[in-house]
Design a protein around this motif. Structure first.
Motif, mmCIF file in Angstrom:
data_model
loop_
_atom_site.group_PDB
_atom_site.id
_atom_site.type_symbol
_atom_site.label_atom_id
_atom_site.label_comp_id
_atom_site.label_asym_id
_atom_site.label_seq_id
_atom_site.Cartn_x
_atom_site.Cartn_y
_atom_site.Cartn_z
ATOM 1 N N TYR A 33 0.670 -1.298 0.147
ATOM 2 C CA TYR A 33 -0.015 -0.070 0.167
ATOM 3 C C TYR A 33 0.793 1.301 -0.138
ATOM 4 O O TYR A 33 1.800 1.411 0.897
ATOM 5 C CB TYR A 33 -1.059 0.170 1.167
ATOM 6 C CG TYR A 33 -2.131 -0.962 1.290
ATOM 7 C CD1 TYR A 33 -3.189 -0.912 0.693
ATOM 8 C CD2 TYR A 33 -1.730 -2.322 1.624
ATOM 9 C CE1 TYR A 33 -4.099 -1.841 0.305
ATOM 10 C CE2 TYR A 33 -2.944 -3.246 1.696
ATOM 11 C CZ TYR A 33 -3.909 -3.032 1.223
ATOM 12 O OH TYR A 33 -4.945 -3.837 0.977
ATOM 13 N N ARG A 37 -5.606 3.766 -1.561
ATOM 14 C CA ARG A 37 -6.341 3.005 -2.641
ATOM 15 C C ARG A 37 -5.258 2.932 -3.708
ATOM 16 O O ARG A 37 -5.893 2.375 -4.855
ATOM 17 C CB ARG A 37 -7.555 3.661 -2.823
ATOM 18 C CG ARG A 37 -8.514 3.924 -1.895
ATOM 19 C CD ARG A 37 -9.856 4.914 -2.559
ATOM 20 N NE ARG A 37 -10.614 4.038 -3.425
ATOM 21 C CZ ARG A 37 -11.356 4.642 -4.182
ATOM 22 N NH1 ARG A 37 -11.701 5.904 -4.179
ATOM 23 N NH2 ARG A 37 -12.090 3.771 -5.137
ATOM 24 N N LEU A 81 -4.074 -10.168 -4.330
ATOM 25 C CA LEU A 81 -5.030 -9.351 -4.784
ATOM 26 C C LEU A 81 -6.308 -10.197 -4.727
ATOM 27 O O LEU A 81 -7.435 -9.585 -4.247
ATOM 28 C CB LEU A 81 -4.816 -8.886 -6.089
ATOM 29 C CG LEU A 81 -3.401 -7.783 -6.058
ATOM 30 C CD1 LEU A 81 -3.249 -7.388 -7.540
ATOM 31 C CD2 LEU A 81 -4.047 -6.529 -5.261
ATOM 32 N N HIS A 84 -7.693 -10.234 -0.984
ATOM 33 C CA HIS A 84 -7.809 -9.217 -0.181
ATOM 34 C C HIS A 84 -8.556 -8.171 -1.226
ATOM 35 O O HIS A 84 -9.484 -7.268 -0.494
ATOM 36 C CB HIS A 84 -6.359 -8.370 0.053
ATOM 37 C CG HIS A 84 -5.957 -8.988 1.045
ATOM 38 N ND1 HIS A 84 -6.081 -9.093 2.490
ATOM 39 C CD2 HIS A 84 -4.634 -9.956 0.733
ATOM 40 C CE1 HIS A 84 -4.950 -9.965 3.072
ATOM 41 N NE2 HIS A 84 -4.308 -10.371 2.331
ATOM 42 N N HIS A 85 -8.754 -8.283 -2.572
ATOM 43 C CA HIS A 85 -9.281 -7.222 -3.184
ATOM 44 C C HIS A 85 -10.066 -7.869 -4.470
ATOM 45 O O HIS A 85 -10.033 -7.308 -5.466
ATOM 46 C CB HIS A 85 -8.603 -5.959 -3.679
ATOM 47 C CG HIS A 85 -7.719 -5.498 -2.538
ATOM 48 N ND1 HIS A 85 -8.385 -4.489 -1.752
ATOM 49 C CD2 HIS A 85 -6.550 -5.292 -2.004
ATOM 50 C CE1 HIS A 85 -7.634 -3.863 -0.881
ATOM 51 N NE2 HIS A 85 -6.561 -4.388 -0.936
ATOM 52 N N SER A 86 -10.516 -9.118 -4.328
ATOM 53 C CA SER A 86 -11.282 -9.692 -5.429
ATOM 54 C C SER A 86 -12.438 -8.950 -6.147
ATOM 55 O O SER A 86 -13.297 -8.258 -5.728
ATOM 56 C CB SER A 86 -11.925 -11.106 -4.812
ATOM 57 O OG SER A 86 -12.362 -11.896 -5.871
ATOM 58 N N SER A 88 -12.274 -6.041 -7.314
ATOM 59 C CA SER A 88 -12.141 -4.556 -7.311
ATOM 60 C C SER A 88 -10.861 -4.043 -7.490
ATOM 61 O O SER A 88 -10.792 -2.840 -7.298
ATOM 62 C CB SER A 88 -12.578 -4.231 -5.995
ATOM 63 O OG SER A 88 -11.718 -4.907 -4.941
ATOM 64 N N TYR A 89 -10.002 -4.537 -8.069
ATOM 65 C CA TYR A 89 -8.744 -4.249 -8.260
ATOM 66 C C TYR A 89 -8.476 -3.874 -9.875
ATOM 67 O O TYR A 89 -8.916 -4.832 -10.768
ATOM 68 C CB TYR A 89 -7.617 -4.899 -7.784
ATOM 69 C CG TYR A 89 -7.165 -6.271 -8.245
ATOM 70 C CD1 TYR A 89 -6.470 -6.404 -9.433
ATOM 71 C CD2 TYR A 89 -7.987 -7.334 -7.796
ATOM 72 C CE1 TYR A 89 -6.557 -7.798 -10.216
ATOM 73 C CE2 TYR A 89 -7.802 -8.679 -8.304
ATOM 74 C CZ TYR A 89 -7.023 -8.713 -9.398
ATOM 75 O OH TYR A 89 -6.965 -10.021 -9.946
ATOM 76 N N ASP A 148 -14.775 0.738 -3.505
ATOM 77 C CA ASP A 148 -14.036 -0.185 -3.198
ATOM 78 C C ASP A 148 -12.983 -0.551 -4.274
ATOM 79 O O ASP A 148 -12.120 -1.315 -3.857
ATOM 80 C CB ASP A 148 -15.143 -1.577 -3.073
ATOM 81 C CG ASP A 148 -16.126 -1.635 -1.869
ATOM 82 O OD1 ASP A 148 -15.572 -0.971 -0.778
ATOM 83 O OD2 ASP A 148 -17.106 -2.132 -1.822
ATOM 84 N N HIS A 149 -12.886 0.171 -5.211
ATOM 85 C CA HIS A 149 -11.815 -0.082 -6.121
ATOM 86 C C HIS A 149 -10.561 0.437 -5.752
ATOM 87 O O HIS A 149 -10.459 1.454 -4.834
ATOM 88 C CB HIS A 149 -12.227 0.744 -7.512
ATOM 89 C CG HIS A 149 -13.269 0.069 -8.367
ATOM 90 N ND1 HIS A 149 -13.518 0.603 -9.576
ATOM 91 C CD2 HIS A 149 -13.966 -1.097 -8.191
ATOM 92 C CE1 HIS A 149 -14.411 -0.158 -10.233
ATOM 93 N NE2 HIS A 149 -14.478 -1.245 -9.225
ATOM 94 N N ILE A 150 -9.263 -0.334 -6.079
ATOM 95 C CA ILE A 150 -8.132 0.227 -5.825
ATOM 96 C C ILE A 150 -7.243 -0.022 -7.361
ATOM 97 O O ILE A 150 -7.646 -0.796 -8.054
ATOM 98 C CB ILE A 150 -7.496 -0.946 -4.870
ATOM 99 C CG1 ILE A 150 -7.314 -2.089 -5.407
ATOM 100 C CG2 ILE A 150 -8.222 -0.870 -3.553
ATOM 101 C CD1 ILE A 150 -6.465 -3.175 -4.382
#
Length: 218
Positions: A33, A37, A81, A84-86, A88-89, A148-150
């Motif tokens: 990080y 985001r 990813l 943790h961010h399925s 949304s990345y 929620d996007h990163i």
């Protein structure tokens, strides 16, 4: 590396290019990080930046093709990813194209790429302005679509290519582009590891588009 090394050595006519590469080990980083985001990870490819090896590879396979070490780096990043961010990345790849369909599919084909004209950036933040603006615009549009996007910055460079500093510079440019800071220098104070601790108490300042355009970059 053994089988690949033997193949290249044979094609090179015994030039011993792997002796050059053997003294430098590839370096891979996991997604980290940089801001709330924006994440980043990099890979330093020992095959890049060695002219004799690049000439050999050019005759048999594209030097930009993925090595086993690079694939391992991407698999590790994709697993992190996905956990943790399925869904949304978005991968923002700055450097050589991934090229191989399987590499895009492991990230759900959520990937934009901007080719930069070097194998190793010369110090922090060497990147054409049009690519910087296009990158910032793509990140801004993606993050604006959903809270929620990163965005995940990525690059592959030659060893010693300042990959981490380069990606942090790009992140600082985005944070300025999105008006979280008035100056890139202020954003760098936060995203650079050696500066972040000293500036942790400094409040973030939102500027106007006018001040962004008129302000110097440092």
């Amino acid at each position: 590396m053994g089988a690949n090394a033997s193949k290249v050595e044979g094609e090179a006519g015994g030039q011993g290019v792997w002796e050059i590469v053997g003294s430098v080990q590839p370096t891979a980083s996991k997604p980290e990080y940089i801001s709330d985001r924006v994440l980043a990870f990099a890979y330093e490819d020992v095959r890049l930046g060695v002219p004799s090896l690049e000439r050999v590879l050019a005759s048999s396979a594209n030097v930009q093709s993925a090595s086993d070490g690079y694939i391992d780096c991407l698999v590790s990043a994709a697993a992190f990813l996905q956990e943790h961010h399925s869904g949304s990345y978005m991968i923002v790849n700055l450097g050589g194209l991934l090229l191989e369909p399987k590499l895009y599919s492991m990230f759900g084909n959520s990937c934009v790429e901007f080719v930069v004209p070097w194998n190793a950036p010369i110090g922090c933040g060497v990147c054409p302005l049009d690519i910087l603006f296009a990158t910032c615009s793509s990140i801004h549009n993606w993050l604006s679509m959903d809270d929620d996007h990163i965005a995940v910055l990525h690059t592959r460079t030659a060893p010693g290519g300042h990959a981490d500093q380069f990606l942090r510079f790009v992140a600082a440019c985005y944070l300025t582009y999105s008006l979280e800071f008035d100056h890139v220098s202020e954003a760098l104070d936060v995203v650079m590891p050696d500066k972040a601790k000293g500036s942790a108490q400094q409040p973030r300042r939102r500027g106007s588009m006018g001040s962004l355009i008129r302000s110097p970059l440092s």
